[in-house]
Design a protein around this motif. Structure first.
Motif, PDB file in Angstrom:
ATOM      1  N   PRO A 231      13.445  57.714  78.668  1.00 15.97           N
ATOM      2  CA  PRO A 231      13.939  57.677  80.049  1.00 15.97           C
ATOM      3  C   PRO A 231      13.285  56.554  80.849  1.00 15.97           C
ATOM      4  N   ASP A 232      14.099  55.691  81.421  1.00 14.47           N
ATOM      5  CA  ASP A 232      13.592  54.525  82.139  1.00 14.47           C
ATOM      6  C   ASP A 232      12.689  54.914  83.296  1.00 14.47           C
ATOM      7  N   ASN A 233      13.038  55.989  84.009  1.00 18.46           N
ATOM      8  CA  ASN A 233      12.262  56.381  85.185  1.00 18.46           C
ATOM      9  C   ASN A 233      10.852  56.848  84.833  1.00 18.46           C
ATOM     10  N   ILE A 234      10.651  57.294  83.605  1.00 21.20           N
ATOM     11  CA  ILE A 234       9.317  57.710  83.158  1.00 21.20           C
ATOM     12  C   ILE A 234       8.565  56.537  82.537  1.00 21.20           C
TER      13      ILE A 234
ATOM     14  N   VAL B  64      12.928  47.538  77.135  1.00 19.32           N
ATOM     15  CA  VAL B  64      11.941  48.352  76.420  1.00 19.32           C
ATOM     16  C   VAL B  64      12.404  49.804  76.352  1.00 19.32           C
ATOM     17  N   ALA B  65      12.866  50.335  77.489  1.00 18.36           N
ATOM     18  CA  ALA B  65      13.327  51.721  77.537  1.00 18.36           C
ATOM     19  C   ALA B  65      14.513  51.934  76.607  1.00 18.36           C
ATOM     20  N   THR B  66      15.394  50.944  76.543  1.00 24.12           N
ATOM     21  CA  THR B  66      16.568  51.048  75.667  1.00 24.12           C
ATOM     22  C   THR B  66      16.153  51.065  74.204  1.00 24.12           C
ATOM     23  N   ARG B  67      15.240  50.165  73.832  1.00 26.26           N
ATOM     24  CA  ARG B  67      14.802  50.091  72.434  1.00 26.26           C
ATOM     25  C   ARG B  67      14.029  51.336  72.021  1.00 26.26           C
ATOM     26  N   LEU B  68      13.228  51.869  72.936  1.00 26.90           N
ATOM     27  CA  LEU B  68      12.439  53.062  72.611  1.00 26.90           C
ATOM     28  C   LEU B  68      13.229  54.352  72.796  1.00 26.90           C
ATOM     29  N   GLY B  69      14.402  54.249  73.411  1.00 27.08           N
ATOM     30  CA  GLY B  69      15.230  55.436  73.596  1.00 27.08           C
ATOM     31  C   GLY B  69      14.640  56.458  74.538  1.00 27.08           C
TER      32      GLY B  69
END
Length: 230
Positions: free
Chosen positions: A45-48, A38-43
């Motif tokens: 920050p994964d930690n947020i 999901v974080a990759t597709r939305l571009g």
């Protein structure tokens, strides 16, 4: 997912994306792996994003649906869990608060409205009360106010994957509801199909699954908690 207005083409597109996102029930992607995707597709920050993983997962799916629809899609939220400034949506998708004073003026009949994760009664009332000819779809409600499979009222359940003891209830529009039994080896088996137009009661589905599980002698070997399965 629930729909409140006639939108057959929209539902078929929505279900197509939903199938690819979640596969066939009850196969689930591990949460950590899915959150990273999901974080990759939305571009973002994964930690947020992982701090509000469900909210951003809903936005991710809705954004992908908007891409397939090829038309302006308003993603309606009920809180500030999603920060639109740190993510990238499809060109067709826009995030708006459903309580925004500007929402009514922004909607056109050619839009699609996706109400993301309505929970309490006021959420459903706002979504159902939108005065527009555009189709309205409620997506990924965390629970049913009727404590049953369907939300009731003017909402029809169009895509459902719901856990019951020892199994699942599933529906993908326009097919009818299907009941799946958990098996001790971790697989599932289709044991009952309801006619189109029939919305079964949750207690009815639970009884079908429970009785079949007991009749086969699965008992404790089919308990998802003791066997570490969802």
């Amino acid at each position: 997912m629930y729909e409140s207005q006639r939108c057959t083409a929209l539902l078929r597109t929505t279900l197509s994306v939903s199938h690819r996102a979640f596969q066939h029930p009850p196969s689930f992607v591990p949460s950590v792996k899915y959150n990273r995707a999901v974080a990759t597709r939305l571009g973002g920050p994964d930690n947020i994003l992982r701090k509000q993983s469900v909210a951003y997962a809903n936005v991710d799916l809705a954004s992908r649906i908007a891409t397939k629809l090829r038309k302006r899609t308003l993603l309606l939220t009920y809180d500030n869990a999603v920060d639109s400034s740190i993510i990238k949506l499809s060109k067709q998708a826009e995030i708006m608060r459903i309580s925004s004073a500007d929402l009514k003026a922004c909607i056109t009949a050619n839009d699609v409205l996706l109400a993301l994760s309505p929970g309490v009664g006021s959420h459903w009332t706002k979504a159902a009360g939108l005065q527009t000819e555009a189709p309205v779809v409620a997506m990924n409600a965390p629970f049913s106010l009727s404590y049953d499979i369907a939300q009731g009222g003017k909402w029809e359940p169009i895509y459902v994957v719901k856990r019951v003891t020892k199994g699942w209830i599933y529906r993908a529009y326009p097919s009818g509801f299907k009941v799946y039994l958990d098996k001790p080896d971790g697989t599932v088996e289709l044991i009952k199909e309801f006619d189109k137009g029939v919305i079964p009661k949750l207690r009815e589905v639970a009884a079908v699954v429970r009785d079949e599980s007991q009749a086969r002698g699965y008992a404790i070997s089919n308990d998802r908690y003791l066997t570490q399965r969802l």
